[in-house]
Design a protein around this motif. Structure first.
Motif, mmCIF file in Angstrom:
data_model
loop_
_atom_site.group_PDB
_atom_site.id
_atom_site.type_symbol
_atom_site.label_atom_id
_atom_site.label_comp_id
_atom_site.label_asym_id
_atom_site.label_seq_id
_atom_site.Cartn_x
_atom_site.Cartn_y
_atom_site.Cartn_z
ATOM 1 N N PHE A 13 34.657 35.810 148.421
ATOM 2 C CA PHE A 13 35.257 34.555 147.966
ATOM 3 C C PHE A 13 35.369 33.556 149.102
ATOM 4 O O PHE A 13 35.067 32.378 148.945
ATOM 5 N N CYS A 17 33.305 30.041 148.979
ATOM 6 C CA CYS A 17 33.983 28.755 148.858
ATOM 7 C C CYS A 17 33.681 27.860 150.050
ATOM 8 O O CYS A 17 33.654 26.650 149.932
ATOM 9 N N GLU A 32 41.807 29.537 138.315
ATOM 10 C CA GLU A 32 41.814 29.391 139.770
ATOM 11 C C GLU A 32 42.640 30.514 140.403
ATOM 12 O O GLU A 32 43.765 30.782 139.993
ATOM 13 N N TRP A 127 36.818 29.299 138.686
ATOM 14 C CA TRP A 127 35.842 29.947 137.820
ATOM 15 C C TRP A 127 35.922 29.355 136.413
ATOM 16 O O TRP A 127 36.984 28.938 135.969
ATOM 17 N N PRO A 129 35.849 30.335 132.608
ATOM 18 C CA PRO A 129 35.976 31.533 131.775
ATOM 19 C C PRO A 129 35.279 31.389 130.424
ATOM 20 O O PRO A 129 35.227 30.309 129.851
ATOM 21 N N TYR A 148 38.770 43.643 137.487
ATOM 22 C CA TYR A 148 37.693 42.675 137.702
ATOM 23 C C TYR A 148 36.512 43.370 138.372
ATOM 24 O O TYR A 148 36.696 44.155 139.305
ATOM 25 N N THR A 189 34.260 36.845 130.598
ATOM 26 C CA THR A 189 33.379 36.715 131.745
ATOM 27 C C THR A 189 33.728 35.411 132.446
ATOM 28 O O THR A 189 34.177 34.456 131.805
ATOM 29 N N LEU A 190 33.541 35.372 133.756
ATOM 30 C CA LEU A 190 33.862 34.178 134.542
ATOM 31 C C LEU A 190 32.678 33.828 135.429
ATOM 32 O O LEU A 190 32.133 34.691 136.132
ATOM 33 N N THR A 191 32.284 32.566 135.367
ATOM 34 C CA THR A 191 31.178 32.063 136.173
ATOM 35 C C THR A 191 31.739 31.238 137.326
ATOM 36 O O THR A 191 32.569 30.347 137.107
ATOM 37 N N PRO A 192 31.306 31.509 138.564
ATOM 38 C CA PRO A 192 31.899 30.804 139.705
ATOM 39 C C PRO A 192 31.504 29.342 139.768
ATOM 40 O O PRO A 192 30.365 28.973 139.471
ATOM 41 N N TYR A 204 28.163 36.760 137.837
ATOM 42 C CA TYR A 204 29.377 36.513 137.056
ATOM 43 C C TYR A 204 30.400 37.589 137.375
ATOM 44 O O TYR A 204 30.098 38.590 138.056
#
Length: 254
Positions: A13, A17, A32, A127, A129, A148, A189-192, A204
């Motif tokens: 992360f 970032c 977030e 991310w 969602p 996760y 699912t979460l996409t950055p 993801y």
């Protein structure tokens, strides 16, 4: 599955970032995650006082937030002690709130919390969602278990493969709950909103939410014996789930 430590997850992360700014998205909701480190005066009582102060700020300022919770890792690690999670309806709402926070509240907040915990803007990760499944029984306790996994599509697979798996997973869950009863299980699912690092790529993140440890254990046991689990392994390479205790700390007034 490919193993990864919580410390390495943190490193991913931080690197990600630092390499890319948050992408613009006016319509997409944002989740977030803000990394926090405990200070010398960190304890349940002091954390509760700070949470109450923060809730008053969010409410009185009229910030447009969907909710917030705190994630505490089941396994301690050197990268962070807990994660403050915030859910926003849009990038615009998120940016406006952070601007107001920095201008009007952050200096005093840092003074009030400096011996309790610390955080940095370098540890804020957004991310997008996408809901996989809603719980069939709502968890009203304000507490739960989350896990996760970071996932990378294997060769020949993409978002359409994931969409087909989600359909199969929901068919499986419908069958599971028809015999075992309704559950508080939910998934996304979460996409950055950033470019993952080249040395630790992922496409993801998969999120699972459970009411308690027993529900999580039963759910994973059933899934590991399900036919569609092999299809997921063929589609994506994922890290072992990082497990957290989750606690709701803010919900907007209805």
């Amino acid at each position: 599955m490919k193993k990864i430590s919580l410390l390495l997850i943190t490193s991913i992360f931080v690197i990600s970032c630092s390499q890319s700014n948050v992408q613009e998205s006016q319509e997409t909701p944002i989740v977030e995650y803000v990394w926090h480190s405990a200070g010398p005066d960190f304890n349940a009582e002091n954390l509760a006082k700070i949470i109450n102060e923060w809730n008053a700020i969010i409410t009185d300022s009229g910030m447009n937030m969907l909710g917030a919770n705190i994630l505490s890792p089941a396994e301690s690690n050197e990268g962070f002690d807990f994660i403050w999670v915030m859910m926003w309806p849009s990038q615009e709402a998120r940016d406006a709130a952070w601007a107001s926070w920095a201008e009007n509240f952050e200096p005093q907040w840092l003074k009030d919390s400096e011996s309790i915990f610390t955080y940095s803007a370098d540890g804020v990760f957004g991310w997008a969602p996408t809901t996989v499944r809603q719980p069939s029984v709502m968890n009203s306790t304000g507490q739960g278990i989350s896990d996760y996994s970071f996932c990378t599509f294997n060769e020949g697979h993409d978002q359409s493969s994931l969409d087909r798996f989600v359909d199969a997973h929901n068919v499986f869950m419908d069958s599971f709950e028809s015999t075992d009863g309704a559950t508080g299980y939910w998934a996304a699912t979460l996409t950055p909103f950033f470019e993952p690092p080249e040395d630790n790529p992922f496409d993801y993140m998969w999120f699972n939410g459970f009411t308690n440890d027993a529900e999580r254990a039963a759910g994973w046991e059933a899934y590991n014996n399900a036919p569609h689990a092999d299809g997921y392994a063929a589609m994506s390479t994922c890290t072992d789930p990082a497990v957290f205790d989750s606690r709701v700390i803010y919900m907007p007034a209805s």
